[in-house]
Design a protein around this motif. Structure first.
Motif, PDB file in Angstrom:
ATOM      1  N   ASP A   1      46.371  36.546  49.888  1.00 50.94           N
ATOM      2  CA  ASP A   1      46.662  37.179  48.607  1.00 50.94           C
ATOM      3  C   ASP A   1      46.946  36.144  47.513  1.00 50.94           C
ATOM      4  O   ASP A   1      46.742  36.413  46.329  1.00 50.94           O
ATOM      5  N   LEU A   2      47.424  34.953  47.926  1.00 48.97           N
ATOM      6  CA  LEU A   2      47.615  33.894  46.931  1.00 48.97           C
ATOM      7  C   LEU A   2      46.279  33.354  46.434  1.00 48.97           C
ATOM      8  O   LEU A   2      46.174  32.894  45.297  1.00 48.97           O
ATOM      9  N   MET A   3      45.268  33.419  47.307  1.00 46.38           N
ATOM     10  CA  MET A   3      43.931  33.024  46.876  1.00 46.38           C
ATOM     11  C   MET A   3      43.314  34.088  45.977  1.00 46.38           C
ATOM     12  O   MET A   3      42.554  33.790  45.054  1.00 46.38           O
ATOM     13  N   ALA A   4      43.650  35.348  46.261  1.00 41.47           N
ATOM     14  CA  ALA A   4      42.974  36.449  45.574  1.00 41.47           C
ATOM     15  C   ALA A   4      43.594  36.814  44.245  1.00 41.47           C
ATOM     16  O   ALA A   4      42.940  37.443  43.406  1.00 41.47           O
ATOM     17  N   GLN A   5      44.870  36.417  44.021  1.00 43.01           N
ATOM     18  CA  GLN A   5      45.606  36.975  42.894  1.00 43.01           C
ATOM     19  C   GLN A   5      44.987  36.670  41.534  1.00 43.01           C
ATOM     20  O   GLN A   5      45.152  37.446  40.595  1.00 43.01           O
ATOM     21  N   ASP A   6      44.259  35.557  41.390  1.00 43.74           N
ATOM     22  CA  ASP A   6      43.638  35.280  40.096  1.00 43.74           C
ATOM     23  C   ASP A   6      42.117  35.135  40.179  1.00 43.74           C
ATOM     24  O   ASP A   6      41.484  34.675  39.242  1.00 43.74           O
ATOM     25  N   LEU A   7      41.536  35.551  41.324  1.00 46.20           N
ATOM     26  CA  LEU A   7      40.091  35.424  41.464  1.00 46.20           C
ATOM     27  C   LEU A   7      39.349  36.350  40.500  1.00 46.20           C
ATOM     28  O   LEU A   7      38.244  36.037  40.045  1.00 46.20           O
ATOM     29  N   CYS A   8      39.990  37.461  40.166  1.00 52.16           N
ATOM     30  CA  CYS A   8      39.329  38.437  39.288  1.00 52.16           C
ATOM     31  C   CYS A   8      38.947  37.816  37.938  1.00 52.16           C
ATOM     32  O   CYS A   8      37.935  38.185  37.350  1.00 52.16           O
ATOM     33  N   LYS A   9      39.744  36.863  37.490  1.00 55.85           N
ATOM     34  CA  LYS A   9      39.448  36.286  36.177  1.00 55.85           C
ATOM     35  C   LYS A   9      38.211  35.388  36.211  1.00 55.85           C
ATOM     36  O   LYS A   9      37.686  35.016  35.152  1.00 55.85           O
ATOM     37  N   TYR A  10      37.755  35.047  37.414  1.00 52.82           N
ATOM     38  CA  TYR A  10      36.539  34.245  37.516  1.00 52.82           C
ATOM     39  C   TYR A  10      35.285  35.124  37.614  1.00 52.82           C
ATOM     40  O   TYR A  10      34.182  34.606  37.700  1.00 52.82           O
ATOM     41  N   LEU A  11      35.467  36.445  37.617  1.00 48.99           N
ATOM     42  CA  LEU A  11      34.327  37.358  37.733  1.00 48.99           C
ATOM     43  C   LEU A  11      33.918  37.845  36.348  1.00 48.99           C
ATOM     44  O   LEU A  11      34.775  38.270  35.564  1.00 48.99           O
ATOM     45  N   ASP A  12      32.618  37.793  36.066  1.00 49.57           N
ATOM     46  CA  ASP A  12      32.151  38.267  34.763  1.00 49.57           C
ATOM     47  C   ASP A  12      31.317  39.541  34.878  1.00 49.57           C
ATOM     48  O   ASP A  12      30.723  39.980  33.902  1.00 49.57           O
TER      49      ASP A  12
END
Length: 550
Positions: free
Chosen positions: A505-516
């Motif tokens: 979850d620490l890896m996933a918590q800001d991955l959304c901001k890398y998706l366009d």
């Protein structure tokens, strides 16, 4: 004559007296007669009154006789009526008894019918309960099957993402796999989910020319990592002889110490009170740095390489071991004295956190256990056929982990001074260099010369595969948990310090901001997820591009 006269006078007096007495008597009789007359009159009047009353009483008696005859006639009639009523009551009583017996029989029959209905209702309820249980069981089984299917789909998506070159598709698959795994109760430490997230984020970030959580600083292998008790200051040292101090907020560093001669340092520790840093290696001394004043002290005593340093809990003393002179010494910050001269080389050593027990492993796969108060050997155990290179206690001294040259890690339970090795982990492909427990006792990490670090959840060791940190340029020599246990630092042969989140979850918590963007329903969703799985947006905020590339 006088005498005669006297006699006559006397006789006259006597006569007068007698007549007087007679008169009085007569008066008395007269009064008595008058009284009797009056009384007789009263009695006559009373008699007349009594006669009149008697006549009245006679008339009344006659009336009463007549009334009595009438009442007798009425009584006779009432008696006849009572007799008739008694006969009717007896008839009614018999009828009532008959009706009562019928009612009692009907009551018994009604109770029997009610009991039968209740029994039938209970049977029906029981059958309904069984049916409900079967229905719930079927629903549970269906939900379980669906949950397991969705977890399997999540794992499959994570694995597929590793082989996809397009970084946006890779990130979408990895993040959606993480979302499914979380929603359907998958293992939060699932290694497939972690790998998917890590490589998706790494490759997505690398497009901006940034290495993910990699911090170069040394020119040779990082052999030791040490955190200060404040959880912020971090120190590293290794083959280049430098000691670097890192800021764990941004991982900037400065050189704390640069030796005049290039010595390889093997071990480094920060005192429990955070005041002292001790470093040992190929130098002919132990380097001590006062972290408050940065003053350095060189403590001599060993005749060769120092491979192990261990603080006692009070921070006033530390123990050092020299592999060439096979000597254990106790030191303060000025003096050093010999504690024990061993008759063999130890390749690994660890001190319990309370400082009472020392465990040492040798090149024959044997561990020896020593009481530090008197340096008496408590016991010896051969636990491997290969040399032992890593030993570590957990924070409360209830568990110990030992790693050997073939990559095998064995777990032992510690009860007092007794050690029971009952479990082993699937081996890594090469020598175990270092083992660490997280401070909360939940996680265990092992570093190997095969270039990997394995992370285990201690309560799930028998039910999971480890999370494997594989993205290293070379073999991993040193590891250390952060104070929170949320991250693990690794030091490699190439001199790169790398920070690994210990939870997906620490890896996933800001991955959304890398998706366009989100997945295309027809092309990507149906292919990688499944046409029968309801389509959802992987990230509602897709399209927000990060500005710092991190």
């Amino acid at each position: 004559k006088e005498l005669l006269q006297k006699r006559m006078l006397q006789r006259t007096k006597v006569v007068a007296i007698v007549l007087g007495i007679a008169f009085i008597i007569a008066i008395i009789f007269f009064v008595f007669a008058w009284i009797n007359k009056v009384d007789a009159d009263k009695q006559r009047l009373q008699a007349e009154a009594n006669r009149a009353e008697a006549v009245a009483n006679a008339e009344l008696a006659e009336d009463q006789r007549k009334e009595a005859e009438r009442q007798a006639e009425i009584a006779f009639k009432n008696a006849e009526e009572a007799k008739n009523q008694r006969i009717l009551a007896e008839q009614n009583y018999d009828s009532a008894l008959y009706q009562k017996s019928i009612a009692e029989r009907q009551t018994i029959l009604a109770n029997q019918q009610r009991k039968l209905a209740q029994d039938r209702e209970r049977i029906a309820d029981s059958l309904r309960g069984v049916a409900n249980q079967q229905s719930l069981l079927a629903l549970d089984e269906r939900d379980k099957a669906n949950r397991l299917r969705m977890i399997s789909i999540a794992q499959s998506m994570a694995v597929k993402s590793l082989n996809i070159q397009q970084t946006d598709t890779k990130a979408l698959l990895a993040y959606q796999a993480y979302l499914f795994n979380t929603e359907y109760g998958g293992n939060s430490y699932d290694n497939y989910i972690y790998d998917g997230l890590y490589y998706a984020k790494r490759d997505r970030v690398k497009e901006g020319g940034v290495n993910l959580n990699r911090y170069p600083g040394h020119r040779g292998m990082i052999r030791a990592i040490a955190y200060a008790p404040n959880g912020q200051d971090l120190y590293t040292t290794g083959s280049d002889g430098k000691i670097l101090k890192w800021d764990s907020n941004d991982f900037s560093y400065k050189t704390l110490y640069q030796p005049s001669a290039r010595y390889i340092y093997h071990d480094m520790q920060v005192s429990p009170d955070g005041s002292w840093l001790i470093v040992g290696g190929d130098a002919p001394y132990i380097l001590v740095i006062n972290l408050n004043t940065l003053k350095t002290i060189k403590i001599e005593g060993h005749s060769g390489t120092v491979t192990r340093l261990m603080f006692l809990p009070n921070s006033e003393y530390f123990i050092s071991y020299g592999i060439q002179d096979s000597t254990l010494r106790i030191n303060d910050y000025v003096n050093s004295s010999e504690l024990k001269k061993f008759n063999k080389r130890y390749t690994a050593m660890s001190l319990s956190n309370d400082g009472s027990i020392l465990v040492a492993g040798d090149e024959e796969g044997q561990i020896d256990i020593w009481n530090t108060k008197n340096m008496d050997k408590l016991e010896s155990n051969v636990i491997s056929e290969k040399p032992i290179y890593a030993i570590e206690f957990n924070s409360d001294n209830s568990m110990i982990a030992v790693g050997d040259e073939d990559g095998l890690v064995q777990i032992g339970d510690v009860i007092g001074s007794d050690f029971f090795f009952t479990r082993s982990l699937p081996p890594q492909r090469s020598r175990i260099n270092q083992i660490r427990f997280s401070s909360d006792g939940e996680l265990l990490a092992t570093a190997s010369l095969d270039g990997t670090v394995q992370l285990w959840v201690l309560t799930l060791m028998d039910k999971m595969l480890p999370v494997a940190f594989k993205d290293h340029d070379d073999f991993v020599w040193s590891i250390e948990f952060t104070s929170s246990g949320d991250y693990l630092l690794t030091g490699t042969k190439s001199g790169v310090l790398q920070l690994w989140p210990t939870r997906p979850d620490l890896m996933a918590q800001d991955l959304c901001k890398y998706l366009d963007r989100n997945m295309d329903k027809e092309e990507e969703w149906n292919r990688y997820v499944g046409a029968d799985v309801e389509y959802v947006n992987t990230c509602e905020k897709a399209g927000v591009v990060p500005t710092n590339g991190n």
